[in-house]
Design an enzyme around this catalytic site. Structure first.
Site, PDB file in Angstrom:
ATOM      1  N   ARG A   1      -9.856  16.832   6.550  1.00 36.16           N
ATOM      2  CA  ARG A   1     -10.731  17.191   5.414  1.00 36.16           C
ATOM      3  C   ARG A   1     -12.061  17.734   5.927  1.00 36.16           C
ATOM      4  O   ARG A   1     -12.598  17.245   6.911  1.00 36.16           O
ATOM      5  CB  ARG A   1     -11.018  15.962   4.542  1.00 36.16           C
ATOM      6  CG  ARG A   1      -9.810  15.415   3.831  1.00 36.16           C
ATOM      7  CD  ARG A   1     -10.229  14.402   2.767  1.00 36.16           C
ATOM      8  NE  ARG A   1      -9.084  13.654   2.301  1.00 36.16           N
ATOM      9  CZ  ARG A   1      -8.908  12.361   2.528  1.00 36.16           C
ATOM     10  NH1 ARG A   1      -9.820  11.662   3.176  1.00 36.16           N
ATOM     11  NH2 ARG A   1      -7.833  11.756   2.074  1.00 36.16           N
TER      12      ARG A   1
ATOM     13  N   LYS B   1       3.394   0.711   3.038  1.00 31.60           N
ATOM     14  CA  LYS B   1       3.028  -0.291   4.038  1.00 31.60           C
ATOM     15  C   LYS B   1       3.076  -1.646   3.356  1.00 31.60           C
ATOM     16  O   LYS B   1       2.645  -1.763   2.200  1.00 31.60           O
ATOM     17  CB  LYS B   1       1.591  -0.054   4.527  1.00 31.60           C
ATOM     18  CG  LYS B   1       1.450   1.090   5.472  1.00 31.60           C
ATOM     19  CD  LYS B   1       0.041   1.083   6.079  1.00 31.60           C
ATOM     20  CE  LYS B   1      -0.315   2.474   6.565  1.00 31.60           C
ATOM     21  NZ  LYS B   1      -1.710   2.809   6.539  1.00 31.60           N
TER      22      LYS B   1
ATOM     23  N   GLU C   1      -8.515  -4.729   5.440  1.00 29.85           N
ATOM     24  CA  GLU C   1      -8.408  -4.546   3.996  1.00 29.85           C
ATOM     25  C   GLU C   1      -7.401  -5.525   3.388  1.00 29.85           C
ATOM     26  O   GLU C   1      -7.606  -6.047   2.293  1.00 29.85           O
ATOM     27  CB  GLU C   1      -8.001  -3.103   3.686  1.00 29.85           C
ATOM     28  CG  GLU C   1      -9.147  -2.130   3.944  1.00 29.85           C
ATOM     29  CD  GLU C   1      -8.702  -0.801   4.493  1.00 29.85           C
ATOM     30  OE1 GLU C   1      -7.945  -0.783   5.489  1.00 29.85           O
ATOM     31  OE2 GLU C   1      -9.114   0.230   3.949  1.00 29.85           O
TER      32      GLU C   1
ATOM     33  N   HIS D   1     -12.701   3.787   0.244  1.00 26.15           N
ATOM     34  CA  HIS D   1     -12.715   2.817   1.355  1.00 26.15           C
ATOM     35  C   HIS D   1     -13.446   1.529   0.970  1.00 26.15           C
ATOM     36  O   HIS D   1     -13.943   0.797   1.824  1.00 26.15           O
ATOM     37  CB  HIS D   1     -13.420   3.399   2.608  1.00 26.15           C
ATOM     38  CG  HIS D   1     -12.664   4.504   3.276  1.00 26.15           C
ATOM     39  ND1 HIS D   1     -13.272   5.642   3.735  1.00 26.15           N
ATOM     40  CD2 HIS D   1     -11.354   4.632   3.572  1.00 26.15           C
ATOM     41  CE1 HIS D   1     -12.372   6.451   4.276  1.00 26.15           C
ATOM     42  NE2 HIS D   1     -11.195   5.850   4.187  1.00 26.15           N
TER      43      HIS D   1
ATOM     44  N   ILE E   1     -14.854   5.095  10.205  1.00 20.05           N
ATOM     45  CA  ILE E   1     -14.437   6.375  10.770  1.00 20.05           C
ATOM     46  C   ILE E   1     -12.999   6.263  11.267  1.00 20.05           C
ATOM     47  O   ILE E   1     -12.733   5.758  12.364  1.00 20.05           O
ATOM     48  CB  ILE E   1     -15.354   6.804  11.953  1.00 20.05           C
ATOM     49  CG1 ILE E   1     -16.840   6.539  11.649  1.00 20.05           C
ATOM     50  CG2 ILE E   1     -15.118   8.276  12.312  1.00 20.05           C
ATOM     51  CD1 ILE E   1     -17.481   7.442  10.662  1.00 20.05           C
ATOM     52  N   GLY E   2     -12.076   6.688  10.421  1.00 22.90           N
ATOM     53  CA  GLY E   2     -10.661   6.734  10.813  1.00 22.90           C
ATOM     54  C   GLY E   2     -10.212   8.169  10.641  1.00 22.90           C
ATOM     55  O   GLY E   2     -11.011   9.100  10.776  1.00 22.90           O
ATOM     56  N   ASN E   3      -8.952   8.341  10.301  1.00 27.32           N
ATOM     57  CA  ASN E   3      -8.477   9.675  10.005  1.00 27.32           C
ATOM     58  C   ASN E   3      -9.206  10.197   8.766  1.00 27.32           C
ATOM     59  O   ASN E   3      -9.707  11.307   8.731  1.00 27.32           O
ATOM     60  CB  ASN E   3      -6.961   9.581   9.796  1.00 27.32           C
ATOM     61  CG  ASN E   3      -6.341  10.926   9.827  1.00 27.32           C
ATOM     62  OD1 ASN E   3      -6.910  11.883  10.362  1.00 27.32           O
ATOM     63  ND2 ASN E   3      -5.170  11.032   9.237  1.00 27.32           N
ATOM     64  N   GLY E   4      -9.312   9.318   7.754  1.00 28.57           N
ATOM     65  CA  GLY E   4     -10.250   9.545   6.647  1.00 28.57           C
ATOM     66  C   GLY E   4     -11.528   8.824   7.039  1.00 28.57           C
ATOM     67  O   GLY E   4     -11.458   7.798   7.705  1.00 28.57           O
TER      68      GLY E   4
ATOM     69  N   ASP F   1      -5.852  14.071  15.829  1.00 27.47           N
ATOM     70  CA  ASP F   1      -6.009  12.736  16.409  1.00 27.47           C
ATOM     71  C   ASP F   1      -7.181  12.732  17.392  1.00 27.47           C
ATOM     72  O   ASP F   1      -7.205  13.539  18.327  1.00 27.47           O
ATOM     73  CB  ASP F   1      -4.700  12.332  17.118  1.00 27.47           C
ATOM     74  CG  ASP F   1      -4.680  10.843  17.420  1.00 27.47           C
ATOM     75  OD1 ASP F   1      -5.575  10.362  18.150  1.00 27.47           O
ATOM     76  OD2 ASP F   1      -3.764  10.159  16.928  1.00 27.47           O
TER      77      ASP F   1
ATOM     78  N   ASN G   1       0.870  -1.167   0.000  1.00 26.14           N
ATOM     79  CA  ASN G   1       0.000   0.000   0.000  1.00 26.14           C
ATOM     80  C   ASN G   1       0.915   1.227   0.000  1.00 26.14           C
ATOM     81  O   ASN G   1       1.493   1.580   1.024  1.00 26.14           O
ATOM     82  CB  ASN G   1      -0.873  -0.059   1.265  1.00 26.14           C
ATOM     83  CG  ASN G   1      -1.831   1.109   1.358  1.00 26.14           C
ATOM     84  OD1 ASN G   1      -1.825   2.008   0.512  1.00 26.14           O
ATOM     85  ND2 ASN G   1      -2.652   1.100   2.391  1.00 26.14           N
TER      86      ASN G   1
ATOM     87  N   ARG H   1      -2.557  -2.045  -3.480  1.00 28.48           N
ATOM     88  CA  ARG H   1      -3.761  -1.258  -3.244  1.00 28.48           C
ATOM     89  C   ARG H   1      -3.716  -0.046  -4.175  1.00 28.48           C
ATOM     90  O   ARG H   1      -2.732   0.703  -4.185  1.00 28.48           O
ATOM     91  CB  ARG H   1      -3.792  -0.806  -1.790  1.00 28.48           C
ATOM     92  CG  ARG H   1      -5.030  -0.047  -1.494  1.00 28.48           C
ATOM     93  CD  ARG H   1      -5.189   0.152  -0.030  1.00 28.48           C
ATOM     94  NE  ARG H   1      -6.383   0.959   0.177  1.00 28.48           N
ATOM     95  CZ  ARG H   1      -6.603   1.662   1.260  1.00 28.48           C
ATOM     96  NH1 ARG H   1      -5.738   1.643   2.233  1.00 28.48           N
ATOM     97  NH2 ARG H   1      -7.698   2.362   1.373  1.00 28.48           N
TER      98      ARG H   1
ATOM     99  N   ARG I   1      -7.882  10.849  19.774  1.00 30.43           N
ATOM    100  CA  ARG I   1      -7.508  10.648  21.186  1.00 30.43           C
ATOM    101  C   ARG I   1      -7.175  11.976  21.841  1.00 30.43           C
ATOM    102  O   ARG I   1      -7.573  12.248  22.975  1.00 30.43           O
ATOM    103  CB  ARG I   1      -6.304   9.700  21.294  1.00 30.43           C
ATOM    104  CG  ARG I   1      -6.677   8.268  21.080  1.00 30.43           C
ATOM    105  CD  ARG I   1      -5.484   7.433  20.809  1.00 30.43           C
ATOM    106  NE  ARG I   1      -4.921   7.755  19.478  1.00 30.43           N
ATOM    107  CZ  ARG I   1      -4.168   6.925  18.768  1.00 30.43           C
ATOM    108  NH1 ARG I   1      -3.868   5.743  19.242  1.00 30.43           N
ATOM    109  NH2 ARG I   1      -3.714   7.267  17.588  1.00 30.43           N
TER     110      ARG I   1
HETATM  111  P1  ADP Z   1      -6.388   5.841   8.779  1.00 30.82           P
HETATM  112  O1  ADP Z   1      -7.702   6.490   8.507  1.00 30.82           O
HETATM  113  O2  ADP Z   1      -5.235   6.776   8.685  1.00 30.82           O
HETATM  114  O3  ADP Z   1      -6.206   4.545   8.051  1.00 30.82           O
HETATM  115  P2  ADP Z   1      -7.205   4.567  11.295  1.00 30.82           P
HETATM  116  O4  ADP Z   1      -8.371   3.881  10.701  1.00 30.82           O
HETATM  117  O5  ADP Z   1      -6.248   3.733  12.058  1.00 30.82           O
HETATM  118  O6  ADP Z   1      -6.352   5.435  10.299  1.00 30.82           O
HETATM  119  O7  ADP Z   1      -7.786   5.686  12.283  1.00 30.82           O
HETATM  120  C1  ADP Z   1      -6.993   6.650  12.858  1.00 30.82           C
HETATM  121  C2  ADP Z   1      -7.836   7.420  13.872  1.00 30.82           C
HETATM  122  O8  ADP Z   1      -8.234   6.506  14.904  1.00 30.82           O
HETATM  123  C3  ADP Z   1      -7.084   8.552  14.538  1.00 30.82           C
HETATM  124  O9  ADP Z   1      -7.848   9.730  14.496  1.00 30.82           O
HETATM  125  C4  ADP Z   1      -6.960   8.086  15.982  1.00 30.82           C
HETATM  126  O10 ADP Z   1      -7.082   9.119  16.855  1.00 30.82           O
HETATM  127  C5  ADP Z   1      -8.182   7.182  16.130  1.00 30.82           C
HETATM  128  N1  ADP Z   1      -7.997   6.296  17.277  1.00 30.82           N
HETATM  129  C6  ADP Z   1      -7.125   5.283  17.432  1.00 30.82           C
HETATM  130  N2  ADP Z   1      -7.220   4.767  18.701  1.00 30.82           N
HETATM  131  C7  ADP Z   1      -8.180   5.477  19.335  1.00 30.82           C
HETATM  132  C8  ADP Z   1      -8.743   5.443  20.661  1.00 30.82           C
HETATM  133  N3  ADP Z   1      -8.322   4.593  21.572  1.00 30.82           N
HETATM  134  N4  ADP Z   1      -9.730   6.332  20.953  1.00 30.82           N
HETATM  135  C9  ADP Z   1     -10.146   7.232  20.043  1.00 30.82           C
HETATM  136  N5  ADP Z   1      -9.661   7.311  18.795  1.00 30.82           N
HETATM  137  C10 ADP Z   1      -8.691   6.455  18.441  1.00 30.82           C
END
Ligand code: ADP
Length: 480
Positions: free
Chosen positions: A241, A14, A386, A180, A209-212, A282, A7, A91, A284
């Site tokens: 975004r 990765k 994935e 996604h 729901i991740g960074n994206g 982030d 990826n 990917r 967190r």
């Molecule tokens: P990407 O979208 O880059 O592939 P991920 O799906 O791993 O990444 O998601 C990243 C997001 O997940 C970050 O915003 C991070 O803060 C959040 N995250 C990871 N662990 C936790 C947690 N324990 N509590 C809240 N959010 C978390």
């Protein structure tokens, strides 16, 4: 048979090396800071120490070379040389309208991806650099492309067409593509397993729901609508975004602040979202700031969750009622606060979450059910995978049995399917948090216990979990 998954992002590569015959991951790694100073490779191997090799990488070719030398390292490596690898799965973010399934990369296909770079200028060029470099290192084996857009090719025309001059679609391909897709495919198929239903009889709303971040409406087992559009900018509020907004604002600001289209594009993609409101990306950090009564962090959290709720509502209607709502990716899997705020107040619509189960469900290694007993709609948390889709697509493209997902059953759709590595990590997590055992969906729990009986080491660790009897009644008898 050993498969390599790659990826390649703009500044990272990765990789995951997988032994298909033994059904296990040999190594997972990442080369970061490509083209920036201080690049390095980090690699994880089950049962071995985690390693970090610093080495400057000017481009993707050098990054791949570093990954190769790490995988074949005399001390830390896991294979003797690259000739052990049977095929590579890449990917690729954008497959446009041309691909509804994964393909073997031929020179013509590569050229098509190059032509599509216009549609995904941030993502496709690094993907292509990765393919070129990998083909150079491993010229005699097949390379496959697994595209994030392929899953969404089932969206109907009235869903993917924008209310814009139609000639923009015919001339430039301006339409909703969605992203996604590899994650949504995995999660949709797993949700059908958890519902114990035929996947093509399932209506789902999946929140990745991740960074994206994006949401997917799945109707009768296929993608019907999704929140990301022509690019990944549309839809949810994300790490950096903006998601949905009135585009007239863009022109207003461009005039007021004399910004070029490129500058505006960069602000909307890289300086907006959670970052634009709080200065943090982030989740967190944002949750910590909310705990310290930071008003802007609270605002951002409310904004993000309200946006998820709006999409949940519209997509439940779009699919004519959902059998399940599923959360996945970093925030979806780990943030009980985001899930709680997004799901609150939906009881009259038959969507009722169990606050205690939701609080417990924080793991990336096991599937959980967080709906209350009286909820008409099931609510699951499913850690995405994935790479698993990449691996299966590659294996079946190789043996000639691969088909588009509507005519194909993945191994991970087997009700007894278990990700062995995740099982081991889950057993470790449960030593401190045994209550995780109590929120496994029934069908998943059965598969987990079957796996425990198969693996002596895993069995031992399960027996050592404090209060294991409380969460898995009768387990002692079952294991002895
Ligand atoms: P990407 O979208 O880059 O592939 P991920 O799906 O791993 O990444 O998601 C990243 C997001 O997940 C970050 O915003 C991070 O803060 C959040 N995250 C990871 N662990 C936790 C947690 N324990 N509590 C809240 N959010 C978390």
């Amino acid at each position: 048979m050993i498969i390599l998954c790659l990826n390649c992002g703009s500044s990272s590569v990765k990789y995951r090396l997988y032994n298909w015959d033994e059904r296990r991951t040999l190594a997972a790694g990442i080369v970061e800071r490509i083209g920036i100073k201080d690049s390095f490779c980090e690699q994880e191997v089950a049962g071995k120490e985690h390693i970090r090799i610093p080495q400057d990488c000017q481009d993707h070719r050098q990054a791949l070379q570093l990954a190769v030398s790490t995988m074949t390292h005399p001390r830390y490596g896991v294979i003797k040389d690259m000739s052990c690898i049977s095929a590579v799965g890449h990917r690729v973010v954008h497959g446009g309208e041309k691909f509804a399934k994964s393909v073997i990369i031929t020179p013509e296909i590569y050229k098509t991806f190059e032509d599509l770079s216009d549609l995904a200028p941030l993502h496709n060029p690094p993907n292509l650099m990765g393919i070129k470099a990998a083909q150079e290192f491993m010229p005699d084996i097949p390379h496959m492309a697994i595209m994030d857009t392929a899953w969404h090719q089932t969206m109907p025309e009235h869903v993917y067409t924008y209310a814009l001059p139609y000639e923009w679609y015919t001339k430039y391909g301006v339409r909703r593509y969605g992203f996604h897709g590899t994650s949504f495919l995995y999660v949709a198929k797993r949700a059908a397993v958890l519902l114990e239903k035929n996947p093509f009889e399932c209506n789902l709303v999946i929140c990745h729901i991740g960074n994206g971040a994006s949401v997917n409406a799945v109707k009768n087992g296929v993608s019907y609508d999704t929140s990301m559009g022509f690019t990944p900018l549309e839809g949810m509020m994300m790490g950096t975004r903006c998601g949905d907004h009135d585009t007239a604002i863009d022109f207003f600001i461009m005039q007021k602040e004399n910004k070029s289209p490129q500058e505006m594009n960069s602000i909307l993609n890289k300086k907006s979202g959670l970052l634009g409101i709080t200065g943090k990306t982030d989740m967190r950090d944002i949750q910590d700031a909310v705990d310290r009564n930071d008003d802007m962090a609270s605002l951002a959290l409310e904004m993000e969750c309200y946006r998820i709720k709006k999409y949940l509502g519209s997509y439940c209607f779009a699919v004519g009622g959902a059998h399940a709502i599923v959360f996945t990716a970093g925030i979806g899997e780990m943030s009980d606060i985001v899930r709680e705020k997004s799901l609150q107040g939906l009881e009259s619509l038959g969507i009722v979450f169990d606050p205690e189960k939701n609080r417990i469900a924080k793991t990336r290694n096991s599937e959980s059910e967080i709906s209350a007993k009286n909820s008409k709609v099931k609510i699951f948390v499913v850690p995405t995978d994935e790479e698993r889709v990449l691996i299966e697509d590659v294996v079946h493209l190789l043996d000639g049995t691969y088909q588009i997902h509507t005519q194909f059953t993945y191994r991970f759709q087997d009700p007894e399917y278990m990700n062995t590595l995740r099982c081991l990590e889950f057993a470790e997590e449960c030593q401190k948090k045994p209550e995780l055992l109590g929120i496994m969906p029934l069908i998943y729990k059965k598969a987990f216990l079957k796996e425990v009986k198969k693996q002596e080491g895993l069995k031992k660790r399960i027996q050592q979990i404090p209060d294991v009897q409380k969460y898995l009644p009768g387990i002692e008898k079952e294991l002895n």
